[in-house]
Structures are given as C-alpha cells and as structure tokens.
Design a protein around this motif. Structure first.
Motif, PDB file in Angstrom:
ATOM      1  N   LYS A  17     -78.860 -38.974  67.340  1.00  0.00           N
ATOM      2  CA  LYS A  17     -79.308 -40.294  67.799  1.00  0.00           C
ATOM      3  C   LYS A  17     -79.962 -41.071  66.659  1.00  0.00           C
ATOM      4  CE  LYS A  17     -80.184 -40.211  72.724  1.00  0.00           C
ATOM      5  NZ  LYS A  17     -81.204 -40.286  73.758  1.00  0.00           N
ATOM      6  N   VAL A  18     -80.828 -40.414  65.934  1.00  0.00           N
ATOM      7  CA  VAL A  18     -81.512 -41.059  64.810  1.00  0.00           C
ATOM      8  C   VAL A  18     -80.494 -41.496  63.762  1.00  0.00           C
ATOM      9  CG1 VAL A  18     -83.126 -40.675  62.904  1.00  0.00           C
ATOM     10  CG2 VAL A  18     -83.708 -39.892  65.203  1.00  0.00           C
ATOM     11  N   SER A  19     -79.504 -40.662  63.492  1.00  0.00           N
ATOM     12  CA  SER A  19     -78.461 -41.014  62.523  1.00  0.00           C
ATOM     13  C   SER A  19     -77.707 -42.264  62.957  1.00  0.00           C
ATOM     14  CB  SER A  19     -77.458 -39.874  62.359  1.00  0.00           C
ATOM     15  OG  SER A  19     -78.066 -38.725  61.886  1.00  0.00           O
ATOM     16  N   TRP A  20     -77.356 -42.319  64.250  1.00  0.00           N
ATOM     17  CA  TRP A  20     -76.640 -43.499  64.749  1.00  0.00           C
ATOM     18  C   TRP A  20     -77.488 -44.758  64.657  1.00  0.00           C
ATOM     19  CZ3 TRP A  20     -71.753 -44.290  65.172  1.00  0.00           C
ATOM     20  CH2 TRP A  20     -70.893 -43.210  65.354  1.00  0.00           C
ATOM     21  N   TYR A  21     -78.770 -44.636  65.022  1.00  0.00           N
ATOM     22  CA  TYR A  21     -79.650 -45.794  64.921  1.00  0.00           C
ATOM     23  C   TYR A  21     -79.802 -46.254  63.475  1.00  0.00           C
ATOM     24  CZ  TYR A  21     -80.960 -45.554  69.840  1.00  0.00           C
ATOM     25  OH  TYR A  21     -80.945 -45.563  71.208  1.00  0.00           O
ATOM     26  N   CYS A  22     -79.919 -45.304  62.552  1.00  0.00           N
ATOM     27  CA  CYS A  22     -80.008 -45.657  61.127  1.00  0.00           C
ATOM     28  C   CYS A  22     -78.735 -46.336  60.644  1.00  0.00           C
ATOM     29  CB  CYS A  22     -80.300 -44.418  60.284  1.00  0.00           C
ATOM     30  SG  CYS A  22     -81.978 -43.823  60.444  1.00  0.00           S
ATOM     31  N   ALA A  23     -77.589 -45.800  61.074  1.00  0.00           N
ATOM     32  CA  ALA A  23     -76.315 -46.397  60.681  1.00  0.00           C
ATOM     33  C   ALA A  23     -76.187 -47.805  61.243  1.00  0.00           C
ATOM     34  CB  ALA A  23     -75.156 -45.525  61.148  1.00  0.00           C
ATOM     35  N   LEU A  24     -76.585 -47.996  62.504  1.00  0.00           N
ATOM     36  CA  LEU A  24     -76.541 -49.312  63.129  1.00  0.00           C
ATOM     37  C   LEU A  24     -77.474 -50.287  62.409  1.00  0.00           C
ATOM     38  CD1 LEU A  24     -75.492 -51.073  65.440  1.00  0.00           C
ATOM     39  CD2 LEU A  24     -77.408 -50.239  66.809  1.00  0.00           C
ATOM     40  N   PHE A  25     -78.682 -49.812  62.101  1.00  0.00           N
ATOM     41  CA  PHE A  25     -79.646 -50.644  61.385  1.00  0.00           C
ATOM     42  C   PHE A  25     -79.107 -51.075  60.018  1.00  0.00           C
ATOM     43  CE2 PHE A  25     -83.182 -50.915  58.342  1.00  0.00           C
ATOM     44  CZ  PHE A  25     -83.845 -52.016  58.881  1.00  0.00           C
ATOM     45  N   LEU A  26     -78.525 -50.140  59.288  1.00  0.00           N
ATOM     46  CA  LEU A  26     -77.965 -50.461  57.969  1.00  0.00           C
ATOM     47  C   LEU A  26     -76.797 -51.438  58.076  1.00  0.00           C
ATOM     48  CD1 LEU A  26     -78.097 -47.004  56.170  1.00  0.00           C
ATOM     49  CD2 LEU A  26     -79.514 -49.012  55.740  1.00  0.00           C
ATOM     50  N   ALA A  27     -75.975 -51.296  59.111  1.00  0.00           N
ATOM     51  CA  ALA A  27     -74.854 -52.219  59.303  1.00  0.00           C
ATOM     52  C   ALA A  27     -75.358 -53.634  59.581  1.00  0.00           C
ATOM     53  CB  ALA A  27     -73.961 -51.732  60.439  1.00  0.00           C
ATOM     54  N   VAL A  28     -76.368 -53.746  60.449  1.00  0.00           N
ATOM     55  CA  VAL A  28     -76.959 -55.057  60.749  1.00  0.00           C
ATOM     56  C   VAL A  28     -77.592 -55.646  59.498  1.00  0.00           C
ATOM     57  CG1 VAL A  28     -78.786 -56.216  62.055  1.00  0.00           C
ATOM     58  CG2 VAL A  28     -77.268 -54.612  63.206  1.00  0.00           C
ATOM     59  N   LEU A  29     -78.296 -54.850  58.749  1.00  0.00           N
ATOM     60  CA  LEU A  29     -78.923 -55.297  57.505  1.00  0.00           C
ATOM     61  C   LEU A  29     -77.880 -55.792  56.508  1.00  0.00           C
ATOM     62  CD1 LEU A  29     -81.669 -55.515  56.094  1.00  0.00           C
ATOM     63  CD2 LEU A  29     -81.288 -53.226  55.205  1.00  0.00           C
ATOM     64  N   LEU A  30     -76.790 -55.072  56.389  1.00  0.00           N
ATOM     65  CA  LEU A  30     -75.715 -55.465  55.484  1.00  0.00           C
ATOM     66  C   LEU A  30     -75.092 -56.797  55.892  1.00  0.00           C
ATOM     67  CD1 LEU A  30     -73.904 -54.645  53.083  1.00  0.00           C
ATOM     68  CD2 LEU A  30     -72.401 -53.550  54.738  1.00  0.00           C
ATOM     69  N   VAL A  31     -74.841 -56.961  57.179  1.00  0.00           N
ATOM     70  CA  VAL A  31     -74.234 -58.205  57.669  1.00  0.00           C
ATOM     71  C   VAL A  31     -75.168 -59.389  57.457  1.00  0.00           C
ATOM     72  CG1 VAL A  31     -73.486 -59.419  59.765  1.00  0.00           C
ATOM     73  CG2 VAL A  31     -72.679 -57.103  59.312  1.00  0.00           C
ATOM     74  N   THR A  32     -76.443 -59.231  57.770  1.00  0.00           N
ATOM     75  CA  THR A  32     -77.381 -60.351  57.603  1.00  0.00           C
ATOM     76  C   THR A  32     -77.588 -60.686  56.134  1.00  0.00           C
ATOM     77  OG1 THR A  32     -79.286 -58.857  57.725  1.00  0.00           O
ATOM     78  CG2 THR A  32     -78.612 -59.972  59.766  1.00  0.00           C
ATOM     79  N   SER A  33     -77.619 -59.703  55.271  1.00  0.00           N
ATOM     80  CA  SER A  33     -77.807 -60.007  53.844  1.00  0.00           C
ATOM     81  C   SER A  33     -76.585 -60.705  53.262  1.00  0.00           C
ATOM     82  CB  SER A  33     -78.138 -58.748  53.052  1.00  0.00           C
ATOM     83  OG  SER A  33     -77.021 -57.896  52.987  1.00  0.00           O
TER      84      SER A  33
END
Length: 105
Positions: free
Chosen positions: A13-29
């Motif tokens: 679960k933590v891995s998925w949340y981290c992956a989701l967070f990084l994807a959102v961060l990448l898109v916004t940047s």
C-alpha cells in the motif's frame, strides 16, 4: 505469519501511494515548466515585435510618445530627450532620439 502478511500488505500500500504521489508530482512539475516556457516565448515574441526605428526619429501626425515608445521599444524617450518638457505636448515634426531597449535573452 499473520504479522508478516499484514506488513507485506502494508508495504505494498505504501509503495502504491508513493508511486501515485511521484506520478502526480511529475505531472504537476511538467505543467509548471511548460507554462514558464510559454511565458518566456511570449516575452521573446513581444521583444521581436519592435520595428526598427532610426536613432533620430521625426514624429508624424497622430503619434504620441506612448505609441512611438511601444513601436520602437524605447521606454525612456522622455528621459533621453531633455528638450521635451511636456510629454503630452508632442507635435508632427518634433525630432527625438530613440534608443531601443534590449533584453538579454
């Protein structure tokens, strides 16, 4: 064993949340940099829209210091021409010095 399974599930679960967070961060940047590049391109376009004006410019009918400044890219016409006492008193035939403003792009 029950503890190992729950810790594995928790880690996933933590891995998925981290992956989701990084994807959102990448898109916004990437959106922010595209927007910044757009602003820079628009500024460069505006600088390139200046028409070439001779250093010695003769005011024509219907022109103001504002329109001449915008067309020639010289925001300091009044400061560079001490013979202009009133910026609103500009007339055809008035001779002014033009020094185009240059940005370092």
């Amino acid at each position: 064993m029950v503890c190992a399974c729950s810790s594995t599930a928790m880690a996933e679960k933590v891995s998925w949340y981290c992956a989701l967070f990084l994807a959102v961060l990448l898109v916004t940047s990437s959106c922010e940099s595209s927007e910044g590049e757009f602003v820079v391109r628009m500024q460069r376009k505006d600088v390139n829209n200046y028409k070439f004006c001779d250093e010695i410019y003769v005011v024509r009918e219907g022109e103001t210091l504002q329109t001449i400044s915008e067309r020639c890219g010289d925001p300091y016409i009044v400061e560079e021409n001490p013979h202009i006492h009133d910026p609103d008193d500009v007339f055809p035939g008035l001779v002014i010095k033009i020094t185009p403003f240059r940005d370092s792009y």
